[in-house]
Design an enzyme around this catalytic site. Structure first.
Site, mmCIF file in Angstrom:
data_model
loop_
_atom_site.group_PDB
_atom_site.id
_atom_site.type_symbol
_atom_site.label_atom_id
_atom_site.label_comp_id
_atom_site.label_asym_id
_atom_site.label_seq_id
_atom_site.Cartn_x
_atom_site.Cartn_y
_atom_site.Cartn_z
ATOM 1 C CE LYS A 70 -6.399 -8.973 0.050
ATOM 2 N NZ LYS A 70 -7.269 -8.280 0.829
ATOM 3 C CE LYS A 114 -14.360 -4.479 3.248
ATOM 4 N NZ LYS A 114 -13.520 -4.557 4.428
ATOM 5 C CE LYS A 141 -4.357 -1.703 1.614
ATOM 6 N NZ LYS A 141 -5.319 -1.841 2.675
HETATM 7 P P1 TYM Z 1 -10.472 -6.570 6.168
HETATM 8 O O1 TYM Z 1 -11.444 -5.510 6.556
HETATM 9 O O2 TYM Z 1 -9.665 -6.343 4.935
HETATM 10 O O3 TYM Z 1 -11.206 -7.964 5.983
HETATM 11 C C1 TYM Z 1 -12.039 -8.525 6.984
HETATM 12 C C2 TYM Z 1 -11.872 -10.041 6.976
HETATM 13 O O4 TYM Z 1 -12.170 -10.571 5.676
HETATM 14 C C3 TYM Z 1 -11.085 -11.377 5.227
HETATM 15 N N1 TYM Z 1 -10.950 -11.220 3.763
HETATM 16 C C4 TYM Z 1 -10.933 -12.257 2.900
HETATM 17 N N2 TYM Z 1 -11.032 -13.577 3.080
HETATM 18 C C5 TYM Z 1 -10.992 -14.365 1.966
HETATM 19 N N3 TYM Z 1 -10.848 -13.873 0.711
HETATM 20 C C6 TYM Z 1 -10.730 -12.549 0.486
HETATM 21 N N4 TYM Z 1 -10.613 -12.083 -0.751
HETATM 22 C C7 TYM Z 1 -10.777 -11.677 1.614
HETATM 23 N N5 TYM Z 1 -10.699 -10.322 1.750
HETATM 24 C C8 TYM Z 1 -10.796 -10.069 3.073
HETATM 25 C C9 TYM Z 1 -9.865 -10.825 5.931
HETATM 26 O O5 TYM Z 1 -8.811 -11.773 5.997
HETATM 27 C C10 TYM Z 1 -10.422 -10.454 7.286
HETATM 28 O O6 TYM Z 1 -10.418 -11.569 8.151
HETATM 29 N N6 TYM Z 1 -6.597 -5.773 9.231
HETATM 30 C C11 TYM Z 1 -7.914 -6.367 9.134
HETATM 31 C C12 TYM Z 1 -8.903 -5.807 10.128
HETATM 32 C C13 TYM Z 1 -8.520 -5.911 11.565
HETATM 33 C C14 TYM Z 1 -8.477 -7.099 12.352
HETATM 34 C C15 TYM Z 1 -8.161 -6.679 13.664
HETATM 35 C C16 TYM Z 1 -8.678 -8.456 12.051
HETATM 36 C C17 TYM Z 1 -8.220 -4.871 12.404
HETATM 37 N N7 TYM Z 1 -8.028 -5.331 13.661
HETATM 38 C C18 TYM Z 1 -8.027 -7.622 14.707
HETATM 39 C C19 TYM Z 1 -8.517 -9.383 13.093
HETATM 40 C C20 TYM Z 1 -8.203 -8.949 14.394
HETATM 41 C C21 TYM Z 1 -8.473 -6.093 7.751
HETATM 42 O O7 TYM Z 1 -8.098 -5.140 7.103
HETATM 43 O O8 TYM Z 1 -9.502 -6.917 7.384
#
Ligand code: TYM
Length: 335
Positions: A192, A195, A111
């Site tokens: 992948k 969003k 990023k």
């Molecule tokens: P985020 O908001 O990008 O995504 C939320 C969850 O969805 C999963 N995910 C996917 N799984 C399978 N295929 C995909 N294409 C895909 N895109 C997203 C992500 O792995 C995630 O589990 N950094 C984290 C948010 C966060 C967090 C935390 C997670 C902040 N604090 C504490 C766990 C614990 C994030 O950006 O997820």
């Protein structure tokens, strides 16, 4: 009872990757563990956001999570910024983390792209994520595949803190589903599903209408050899469809490949499965959206519950690291 915590950014609409990789498992976890789920609005600030839109998306994401099966009467659902302990603990952990280990985070490298104008928050993002997890003494963190590295860092920070200052944190483990942990973009199946995807046609939103889902899957990129087999490296598009189908119906993508002889029938089966999987979520969301105030109250109650746990952990960490808290320390020495 085991503790579970996970989070999701309110940066766009919930998509099929979020659902298959994480959210649908959270709906199950809430019945098997003491579960905490947060909408991580502070993490969303690491790239430019329009304030009104961030606020609206935070509420919408929470509503979508409830529609997807999170029951605020069973789990603790809250908005990260409503619990100030997250940023407080994050600072303590920043003073335990090193520049080198944060520089190695692939999400930061992707990023920030070496740009001087990348925000400092993008660099320290995984430390705030570690604070989210450690505040709740989480044993497990259910996430999709690309979050593994952040959870590893969280473990490293917890172990280092405990070694330096005494046993304060529970060291958590990531749980990643066997199928559906890395759902790919339908138009660019080597990326992948995300969003921030370039093409909305490559991303299935959880709230997409059935006809839209059908159209997106029908136009999904495959490859010219019409063989059907699960081979993500050589056949990323077809393998992605098999993965989506398998995750949606609870099957095995390798075995499912034998059930199809042409792309059209694989696409039709995948689109039927996804439509049926998401139909109840969409219907429930439309119902809930008629009373957004209801969700506000649930989130306030969730934040209060979360804060009672978070405050106790933060106090332990502050005491261990040597912050000056006479009232607490006097009480402890008298006890
Ligand atoms: P985020 O908001 O990008 O995504 C939320 C969850 O969805 C999963 N995910 C996917 N799984 C399978 N295929 C995909 N294409 C895909 N895109 C997203 C992500 O792995 C995630 O589990 N950094 C984290 C948010 C966060 C967090 C935390 C997670 C902040 N604090 C504490 C766990 C614990 C994030 O950006 O997820």
């Amino acid at each position: 009872m085991a503790r579970v915590l996970s989070g999701i950014q309110p940066t766009g609409d919930l998509h099929l990757g979020n659902y298959l990789g994480a959210v649908r498992h959270w709906a199950q976890d809430q019945h098997e563990a003491d579960a905490y789920f947060c909408v991580v609005d502070l993490h969303a600030l690491t790239v430019p956001r329009e304030p009104g839109e961030l606020r609206a998306k935070t509420a919408e994401t929470a509503l979508a999570l409830i529609a997807a099966g999170l029951d605020p009467a069973v789990c603790t659902l809250f908005v990260q910024s409503q619990v100030p302990e997250h940023t407080q603990l994050s600072w303590l952990l920043e003073c335990v983390a090193s520049m080198g280990e944060l520089r190695r985070m692939t999400q930061f490298k992707d990023k920030a792209k070496d740009s001087d104008s990348a925000r400092v928050g993008l660099f320290t993002y995984p430390v705030l994520q570690a604070a989210d997890i450690l505040l709740y003494d989480a044993d497990r963190v259910p996430v999709g595949d690309e979050q593994r590295q952040h959870i590893e860092l969280c473990r490293d920070l917890a172990i280092r803190f405990n070694n330096r200052y005494g046993e304060v944190f529970v060291v958590p483990e990531a749980t990643v589903p066997k199928v559906g942990a890395r759902v790919m973009d339908l138009q660019e199946p080597t990326n992948k599903m995300s969003k921030s995807s370039e093409s909305p046609r490559g991303v299935i939103l959880v709230l997409d209408e059935p006809e839209v889902i059908e159209r997106k899957i029908k136009r999904a990129v495959t490859d010219p050899t019409s063989q059907i087999r699960f081979d993500p490296e050589h056949k990323p598009g077809v393998s992605n469809l098999l993965q989506i189908l398998a995750a949606s119906i609870g099957g095995d993508p390798v075995a499912l490949a034998d059930d199809f002889t042409d792309y059209a029938s694989l696409k039709a089966a995948t689109s039927d499965a996804v439509i049926e999987l998401l139909r109840p979520v969409r219907e429930r969301y439309l119902e809930l959206a008629t009373d957004p105030k209801g969700a506000e109250d649930l989130l306030t109650a969730g934040a209060e519950k979360a804060q009672s746990v978070a405050a106790a952990t933060l106090a332990r960490a502050e005491d261990a690291i040597g912050l000056y808290r006479p009232s607490r320390q006097n009480a402890a020495s008298q006890a």
